[in-house]
Design an enzyme around this catalytic site. Sequence first.
Site, mmCIF file in Angstrom:
data_model
loop_
_atom_site.group_PDB
_atom_site.id
_atom_site.type_symbol
_atom_site.label_atom_id
_atom_site.label_comp_id
_atom_site.label_asym_id
_atom_site.label_seq_id
_atom_site.Cartn_x
_atom_site.Cartn_y
_atom_site.Cartn_z
ATOM 1 N N LYS A 2 23.168 -3.241 32.875
ATOM 2 C CA LYS A 2 22.599 -3.088 33.721
ATOM 3 C C LYS A 2 21.545 -4.928 34.765
ATOM 4 C CE LYS A 2 18.539 -0.843 35.292
ATOM 5 N NZ LYS A 2 17.830 -2.832 36.536
ATOM 6 N N SER B 34 8.909 -5.943 31.170
ATOM 7 C CA SER B 34 7.621 -5.078 30.974
ATOM 8 C C SER B 34 6.885 -4.422 29.856
ATOM 9 C CB SER B 34 7.099 -5.256 32.143
ATOM 10 O OG SER B 34 7.337 -4.361 32.056
ATOM 11 N N THR C 157 7.262 -1.075 31.136
ATOM 12 C CA THR C 157 8.464 -0.243 31.773
ATOM 13 C C THR C 157 9.183 0.110 30.450
ATOM 14 O OG1 THR C 157 8.681 -1.884 33.477
ATOM 15 C CG2 THR C 157 11.372 -0.191 32.871
ATOM 16 N N GLY C 158 9.042 -0.309 29.332
ATOM 17 C CA GLY C 158 9.155 -0.362 27.624
ATOM 18 C C GLY C 158 9.396 1.683 26.899
ATOM 19 N N GLU D 59 12.291 -5.168 24.203
ATOM 20 C CA GLU D 59 11.801 -6.827 23.813
ATOM 21 C C GLU D 59 10.953 -6.585 25.180
ATOM 22 O OE1 GLU D 59 11.585 -8.847 21.976
ATOM 23 O OE2 GLU D 59 13.992 -8.220 20.444
ATOM 24 N N CYS E 197 8.596 -14.810 28.355
ATOM 25 C CA CYS E 197 8.052 -13.652 28.099
ATOM 26 C C CYS E 197 7.140 -14.476 26.778
ATOM 27 C CB CYS E 197 8.872 -12.394 27.122
ATOM 28 S SG CYS E 197 10.095 -13.788 26.618
ATOM 29 N N GLU F 155 -1.246 -10.727 31.198
ATOM 30 C CA GLU F 155 -0.199 -11.700 30.849
ATOM 31 C C GLU F 155 0.158 -11.840 32.726
ATOM 32 O OE1 GLU F 155 4.203 -9.268 30.755
ATOM 33 O OE2 GLU F 155 4.538 -11.074 29.669
HETATM 34 P P1 NAD Z 1 10.457 -4.767 34.388
HETATM 35 O O1 NAD Z 1 9.603 -3.324 33.768
HETATM 36 O O2 NAD Z 1 10.273 -4.333 35.399
HETATM 37 O O3 NAD Z 1 11.916 -3.963 34.121
HETATM 38 C C1 NAD Z 1 13.071 -4.860 33.742
HETATM 39 C C2 NAD Z 1 14.331 -3.999 33.954
HETATM 40 O O4 NAD Z 1 13.798 -2.663 34.074
HETATM 41 C C3 NAD Z 1 15.194 -4.168 35.200
HETATM 42 O O5 NAD Z 1 16.218 -4.100 35.518
HETATM 43 C C4 NAD Z 1 14.808 -2.862 35.908
HETATM 44 O O6 NAD Z 1 15.187 -2.654 37.005
HETATM 45 C C5 NAD Z 1 14.731 -2.137 34.552
HETATM 46 N N1 NAD Z 1 13.503 -0.658 34.696
HETATM 47 C C6 NAD Z 1 12.779 -0.414 36.023
HETATM 48 N N2 NAD Z 1 12.487 1.027 35.723
HETATM 49 C C7 NAD Z 1 12.698 1.196 34.438
HETATM 50 C C8 NAD Z 1 12.843 2.993 34.049
HETATM 51 N N3 NAD Z 1 11.749 3.530 34.508
HETATM 52 N N4 NAD Z 1 13.516 2.788 32.567
HETATM 53 C C9 NAD Z 1 14.697 2.138 32.912
HETATM 54 N N5 NAD Z 1 14.824 0.866 33.054
HETATM 55 C C10 NAD Z 1 14.071 0.430 34.096
HETATM 56 O O7 NAD Z 1 10.346 -6.282 33.704
HETATM 57 P P2 NAD Z 1 10.936 -7.297 34.828
HETATM 58 O O8 NAD Z 1 9.848 -7.573 35.845
HETATM 59 O O9 NAD Z 1 11.868 -7.163 35.331
HETATM 60 O O10 NAD Z 1 10.372 -8.498 34.047
HETATM 61 C C11 NAD Z 1 9.834 -8.886 32.980
HETATM 62 C C12 NAD Z 1 8.948 -8.495 32.184
HETATM 63 O O11 NAD Z 1 9.453 -8.826 30.980
HETATM 64 C C13 NAD Z 1 7.264 -9.467 31.525
HETATM 65 O O12 NAD Z 1 6.864 -8.605 31.319
HETATM 66 C C14 NAD Z 1 8.528 -10.255 30.670
HETATM 67 O O13 NAD Z 1 7.140 -10.487 28.990
HETATM 68 C C15 NAD Z 1 9.249 -9.037 30.190
HETATM 69 N N6 NAD Z 1 10.435 -9.761 29.317
HETATM 70 C C16 NAD Z 1 10.354 -9.889 27.978
HETATM 71 C C17 NAD Z 1 11.061 -9.894 26.730
HETATM 72 C C18 NAD Z 1 11.238 -10.400 25.958
HETATM 73 O O14 NAD Z 1 11.950 -10.535 25.352
HETATM 74 N N7 NAD Z 1 9.952 -9.839 24.808
HETATM 75 C C19 NAD Z 1 12.057 -11.808 27.960
HETATM 76 C C20 NAD Z 1 11.910 -11.646 28.677
HETATM 77 C C21 NAD Z 1 11.131 -11.286 29.644
#
Ligand code: NAD
Length: 470
Positions: free
Chosen positions: A171, A223, A226-227, A244, A278, A374
């Site tokens: 997804k 993020s 969300t993680g 991640e 990230c 961040e």
């Molecule tokens: P996000 O957490 O908002 O969304 C990430 C994904 O999760 C999207 O596909 C979203 O639709 C989905 N999602 C949203 N809510 C969810 C839930 N409750 N359960 C399951 N899935 C859900 O993150 P973002 O805004 O898309 O990305 C930015 C963040 O990602 C930043 O904090 C960045 O640091 C992090 N990031 C980390 C890495 C890494 O490898 N450590 C790499 C890239 C980005």
Amino acid sequence: MNLFGGYSLTINGENVCSEKKLDVINPATEEIFATAPDASSDQLDSAVAAANIAFTTWKKTSLSERQELLRKAGELIQNHVDGLAELLTREQGRALNFAKAEVEEAIQVFFHYASMDIPTKITEDSETRRVSVHYEPLGVVGAIAPWNFPLTLSSWKIAPALLAGNTVVIKPSPFTPLCTLKIGELLKDVFPAGVLNVISGGDDLGPMMTAHPGFSKISFTGSTATGKRVMENCSKDLKRVTLELGGNDAAIIMPDVDVDKIVESVFFGAFYNSGQICVATKRLYVHADIYDKVMVSLVNLVKTVKVGNGLDEDTVLGPIQNKRQYQRVLSLIEDARVAGLTLIEGIAPKDKGYYVPLTLVDNPPSESRVVVEEAFGPVLPVIKFDNIDTLIEQVNDSVYGLAASIWSGDTEKAVAVANQLDTGTVWINENLYLPLSTPFAGRKQSGLGVENGEEGLLGFMAEKSIYIPK
Ligand code: NAD
């Protein structure tokens, strides 16, 4: 294949439409330029069911067969580099040459895993017994990706999961679904039906995936907030999980560097992809002896590097990818302004698009929001230090532990600092380099588990130890 329309889900080897649609906005213009499918819960069920059926035969294929199909997948994507790069710029915002670099990197991910082996380890071979550890696939992997590097981060999940013998339902982010949907359509006939399924949808689709009993593992990039929700949902049936997550990476510039030699790398380490990485530098610590010199060079870059529409030839850095993130970055800058901090800003388009001028914050206090949080945008706090031991404590005093970089003329001293940093990655005199051969892992609230390297591949597998008495 038409890359610029007709976006569909890929479920069980078929292109599938959805009743509801998602608008996809070009962040450089704020215009809706495409619609993507918004998958229903029934469509999620179909994808998971297809992946579970496909798993029963895919897991029995030979490693060489799976390697061959991953190679074919890479070759097929190779025929569409320019189109995918343009599509990526339109949905993500990045400058076209950098978008092209991401498509090429995604292709290399498929080639890399196509050449990887799955080990068998012998842990005892004595007179009385032989013990071996074997690695087996888990089942259906649910992959959830963010919007900052949609293709690279998806391929980091798809390729190792499939090589390991799992099947996948991926997804993409609702902000950047298009390239991943096209990858699904492109690879539909490469893998047997149901082996690779791609579904896009709104905010409710991710939680539906993590709660779905048909997945054996969730591999998530996004993020930290969300993680935590992902982990909570996965705990209910103890799905395996790799997370991640976010970071607040520090770069440390020691007094013995050649400023002119390093400053451009340091700058792009913070501002590449408009800071939406990230592992971007999110707080820059500069020794007091060279602080002013470093600032002069950084200010020069901030004032001259071109921010604009990624499709314009002279653009180096694009807009923020989506409105929510745009407003968050602006609020962080506003907070710094209200707190009376000194801001140095570059130039960015003003009429349309989610543009934020490249911004330096001159020596803010360490407890400022702009230092602690961040930003995930083109805002860089530059902080003066004079004692490296105190600084190490300050850098480690963070909920995050993703990566860091140290810039020094003395490698031995830099390694001594690296050894004391509580992060999964430390670069010395470079940054942003993440080779697929090497494990990438966040500590503390930056993540759980590993991507890439043999460790990352084995994260998609289950150990089985076999004991044979002699
Ligand atoms: P996000 O957490 O908002 O969304 C990430 C994904 O999760 C999207 O596909 C979203 O639709 C989905 N999602 C949203 N809510 C969810 C839930 N409750 N359960 C399951 N899935 C859900 O993150 P973002 O805004 O898309 O990305 C930015 C963040 O990602 C930043 O904090 C960045 O640091 C992090 N990031 C980390 C890495 C890494 O490898 N450590 C790499 C890239 C980005």
